[in-house]
Design a protein around this motif. Structure first.
Motif, mmCIF file in Angstrom:
data_model
loop_
_atom_site.group_PDB
_atom_site.id
_atom_site.type_symbol
_atom_site.label_atom_id
_atom_site.label_comp_id
_atom_site.label_asym_id
_atom_site.label_seq_id
_atom_site.Cartn_x
_atom_site.Cartn_y
_atom_site.Cartn_z
ATOM 1 N N VAL A 194 0.860 -1.184 0.000
ATOM 2 C CA VAL A 194 0.000 0.000 0.000
ATOM 3 C C VAL A 194 0.897 1.235 0.000
ATOM 4 O O VAL A 194 2.007 1.209 0.542
ATOM 5 C CB VAL A 194 -0.957 0.038 1.210
ATOM 6 C CG1 VAL A 194 -2.001 -1.049 1.121
ATOM 7 C CG2 VAL A 194 -0.196 -0.046 2.528
ATOM 8 N N ALA A 195 0.411 2.297 -0.634
ATOM 9 C CA ALA A 195 1.147 3.566 -0.658
ATOM 10 C C ALA A 195 0.152 4.703 -0.659
ATOM 11 O O ALA A 195 -0.974 4.554 -1.153
ATOM 12 C CB ALA A 195 2.061 3.637 -1.885
ATOM 13 N N GLU A 196 0.566 5.837 -0.104
ATOM 14 C CA GLU A 196 -0.317 6.994 -0.011
ATOM 15 C C GLU A 196 0.010 7.999 -1.100
ATOM 16 O O GLU A 196 1.137 8.051 -1.598
ATOM 17 C CB GLU A 196 -0.192 7.663 1.361
ATOM 18 C CG GLU A 196 1.043 8.513 1.575
ATOM 19 C CD GLU A 196 2.323 7.737 1.811
ATOM 20 O OE1 GLU A 196 3.371 8.388 2.025
ATOM 21 O OE2 GLU A 196 2.293 6.487 1.780
ATOM 22 N N ASP A 197 -0.995 8.785 -1.481
ATOM 23 C CA ASP A 197 -0.779 9.854 -2.451
ATOM 24 C C ASP A 197 -0.449 11.141 -1.703
ATOM 25 O O ASP A 197 -0.687 11.261 -0.499
ATOM 26 C CB ASP A 197 -2.036 10.052 -3.314
ATOM 27 C CG ASP A 197 -1.770 10.940 -4.507
ATOM 28 O OD1 ASP A 197 -1.328 10.411 -5.539
ATOM 29 O OD2 ASP A 197 -1.986 12.166 -4.410
ATOM 30 N N GLU A 198 0.087 12.112 -2.459
ATOM 31 C CA GLU A 198 0.443 13.393 -1.854
ATOM 32 C C GLU A 198 -0.781 14.167 -1.370
ATOM 33 O O GLU A 198 -0.663 15.039 -0.517
ATOM 34 C CB GLU A 198 1.227 14.241 -2.870
ATOM 35 C CG GLU A 198 2.567 13.638 -3.286
ATOM 36 C CD GLU A 198 3.539 13.514 -2.133
ATOM 37 O OE1 GLU A 198 3.744 14.509 -1.430
ATOM 38 O OE2 GLU A 198 4.082 12.422 -1.931
ATOM 39 N N ASP A 199 -1.965 13.854 -1.926
ATOM 40 C CA ASP A 199 -3.163 14.601 -1.534
ATOM 41 C C ASP A 199 -3.708 14.193 -0.170
ATOM 42 O O ASP A 199 -4.583 14.849 0.391
ATOM 43 C CB ASP A 199 -4.259 14.474 -2.598
ATOM 44 C CG ASP A 199 -4.762 13.030 -2.764
ATOM 45 O OD1 ASP A 199 -4.372 12.149 -1.966
ATOM 46 O OD2 ASP A 199 -5.538 12.793 -3.704
ATOM 47 N N GLY A 200 -3.218 13.094 0.398
ATOM 48 C CA GLY A 200 -3.657 12.662 1.715
ATOM 49 C C GLY A 200 -4.997 11.958 1.742
ATOM 50 O O GLY A 200 -5.466 11.550 2.797
ATOM 51 N N ASN A 201 -5.627 11.790 0.569
ATOM 52 C CA ASN A 201 -6.944 11.158 0.499
ATOM 53 C C ASN A 201 -6.959 9.893 -0.352
ATOM 54 O O ASN A 201 -7.869 9.079 -0.236
ATOM 55 C CB ASN A 201 -7.973 12.134 -0.084
ATOM 56 C CG ASN A 201 -8.095 13.402 0.732
ATOM 57 O OD1 ASN A 201 -8.118 13.340 1.958
ATOM 58 N ND2 ASN A 201 -8.146 14.543 0.069
ATOM 59 N N THR A 202 -5.966 9.731 -1.209
ATOM 60 C CA THR A 202 -5.921 8.601 -2.140
ATOM 61 C C THR A 202 -4.875 7.598 -1.690
ATOM 62 O O THR A 202 -3.787 7.982 -1.252
ATOM 63 C CB THR A 202 -5.595 9.089 -3.564
ATOM 64 O OG1 THR A 202 -6.508 10.127 -3.928
ATOM 65 C CG2 THR A 202 -5.685 7.956 -4.566
ATOM 66 N N ILE A 203 -5.204 6.321 -1.802
ATOM 67 C CA ILE A 203 -4.231 5.273 -1.516
ATOM 68 C C ILE A 203 -4.143 4.337 -2.713
ATOM 69 O O ILE A 203 -5.084 4.207 -3.498
ATOM 70 C CB ILE A 203 -4.581 4.466 -0.248
ATOM 71 C CG1 ILE A 203 -5.941 3.776 -0.396
ATOM 72 C CG2 ILE A 203 -4.524 5.346 0.983
ATOM 73 C CD1 ILE A 203 -6.177 2.697 0.631
ATOM 74 N N TYR A 204 -2.975 3.717 -2.860
ATOM 75 C CA TYR A 204 -2.731 2.750 -3.930
ATOM 76 C C TYR A 204 -2.507 1.385 -3.304
ATOM 77 O O TYR A 204 -1.781 1.258 -2.311
ATOM 78 C CB TYR A 204 -1.521 3.177 -4.765
ATOM 79 C CG TYR A 204 -1.666 4.573 -5.309
ATOM 80 C CD1 TYR A 204 -2.469 4.827 -6.415
ATOM 81 C CD2 TYR A 204 -1.025 5.653 -4.694
ATOM 82 C CE1 TYR A 204 -2.618 6.118 -6.910
ATOM 83 C CE2 TYR A 204 -1.169 6.942 -5.169
ATOM 84 C CZ TYR A 204 -1.971 7.166 -6.283
ATOM 85 O OH TYR A 204 -2.134 8.442 -6.761
ATOM 86 N N VAL A 205 -3.147 0.383 -3.878
ATOM 87 C CA VAL A 205 -3.142 -0.959 -3.293
ATOM 88 C C VAL A 205 -2.714 -1.969 -4.348
ATOM 89 O O VAL A 205 -3.243 -1.978 -5.469
ATOM 90 C CB VAL A 205 -4.554 -1.324 -2.770
ATOM 91 C CG1 VAL A 205 -4.567 -2.725 -2.182
ATOM 92 C CG2 VAL A 205 -5.024 -0.302 -1.735
#
Length: 417
Positions: A268-279
């Motif tokens: 899992v990783a987070e986006d710079e916007d603080g609302n989106t995650i990548y799975v």
């Protein structure tokens, strides 16, 4: 013939429009570090360097980079318990440390599950660095290493503690402020530790049984904080294909739980916007979620053929990198979720990181060269422009025009009283 009958082919070619200028590192099961670069507005990523010799006993299990403009540093943790500090610009080895605290401990297949190179603690001195490591048995350590000019290391300080007395740690993450760390694993509920005090400040509570009365045993495989500025919200992936959102200021159980496909979540990783995650999961599926609503934003186009083991979001460019057991480093556009490019790297990959300070200049000029270029430009600006030499015919034509003009002037003067 099957395709003529109307059935879909097994593989679908995806056009790769190319990548913006990027530099990334990959780490694999044979202990190799490979440098991948893409140049130009729509370049094709290529392997430009390879560091190390293939040796399965030196498998790289974790990596961390401080890609500052001056004195950058790359740290890699190897299977046998060694940590190496490398120069990410040329691969030179600064120092190697044997980081196994207990020499009598039998070698494990993967002694380290995580490695973090502190950035804020390197600002005062480029000749020292501080590392956080954690083993699968739950032993966490913070080491400050002084590196002398002769590239020999001395241990300036060292503290260790146990983050889990039972179970196996399989994932961990340090927050953006580098004051807190997350730990979780098989039989280990996710918990947060204060790194200054080496004390646990929060532990998750397992979810209740489902509607059928079945309790899923705890097995966390990946974790990440949602924002660099807030350690209270984080996302955890589980072995039973769940993505859980926690807010330690609200409750100990997940505030949201999502199911994604049918295989374990592996990264899992987070986006710079603080609302989106990548799975990413064990069957090669990669997707993005809006964690505020739990909505699946979409899957990335171009399915991987092996388990995804690492996801890295570029801090400035709108690109995402993923790698795993299919031996490909893939670069994606985070907005369109299109595959920009894929690089085949031969070995099973364990991790990838970006060098965010990479520039597209092939050989950036030094300060002296830049001054010489500016002086040359100034001199060129002062040189008068050479005019084209007039031909003899044009010169004669100009003389005749001048004579006619003078006669006219004389005539006007004579007419005046």
């Amino acid at each position: 013939e099957k395709n003529k009958a109307g059935t879909m082919p097994r593989t679908i070619a995806v056009e790769s429009p190319g990548c913006p200028p990027i530099r990334a590192f990959t780490f694999d099961v044979l202990g190799l570090v490979k440098v991948i670069e893409s140049r130009g507005k729509q370049g094709t990523p290529k392997v430009v360097d390879r560091w190390g010799e293939p040796d399965s006993s030196k498998c790289i299990v974790a990596a961390s980079i401080d890609d500052c403009k001056f004195h950058p540093l790359l740290a890699v943790a190897r299977k046998g318990g060694q940590i190496e500090l490398l120069n990410p610009l040329n691969g030179d080895l600064h120092v190697a440390i044997n980081a196994v605290d207990n020499p009598a401990m039998e070698p494990q297949e993967h002694p380290f599950v995580g490695l973090h190179l502190f950035k804020k603690l390197r600002m005062d001195s480029c000749r020292s660095c501080t590392l956080l490591t954690c083993t699968g048995k739950g032993q966490a350590s913070i080491r400050t290493v002084e590196v002398s000019p002769a590239d020999s290391a001395s241990l300036a300080s060292h503290k260790s503690w146990i983050v889990s007395a039972a179970g196996d740690i399989s994932c961990y993450k340090v927050d953006g402020s580098e004051n807190y760390a997350l730990f979780g694993g098989k039989g280990v509920e996710v918990n947060i530790w204060d790194l200054d005090q080496c004390s646990k400040i929060w532990t998750a509570k397992p979810p209740p049984k489902n509607s059928l009365g079945i309790f899923s045993p705890t097995w966390f495989t990946s974790v990440t904080f949602l924002s660099k500025d807030d350690h209270r919200k984080f996302v955890a992936g589980t072995n039973n294909h769940q993505v859980r959102l926690y807010d330690i200021s609200a409750q100990r159980r997940p505030v949201m739980s999502l199911d994604f496909r049918e295989t374990p979540i592996k990264a899992v990783a987070e986006d710079e916007d603080g609302n989106t995650i990548y799975v990413g999961n064990g069957s090669g599926d990669l997707a993005s979620f809006d964690i505020r609503t739990g909505k699946l934003l979409g899957c990335f186009i171009g399915k991987c053929s092996g388990s995804i083991r690492s996801i890295a979001r570029h801090p400035e460019l709108p690109v995402l990198a993923s790698c795993g057991l299919d031996s490909y480093l893939r670069i994606w556009d985070v907005k369109s979720r299109q595959l920009l490019s894929a690089v085949f790297l031969k070995q099973h990959l364990t991790a990838t990181v970006f060098d965010s300070n990479f520039t597209d200049e092939v050989n950036p000029p030094s300060n002296e060269e830049q001054d010489a270029i500016e002086i040359q430009r100034d001199e060129e600006a002062m040189v008068p422009v050479k005019r084209k030499k007039a031909s003899k015919d044009s010169e004669g034509h100009k003389k005749q025009k001048a004579k006619k003009k003078s006669k006219k002037i004389k005539g006007h003067v004579a007419e005046e009283p």
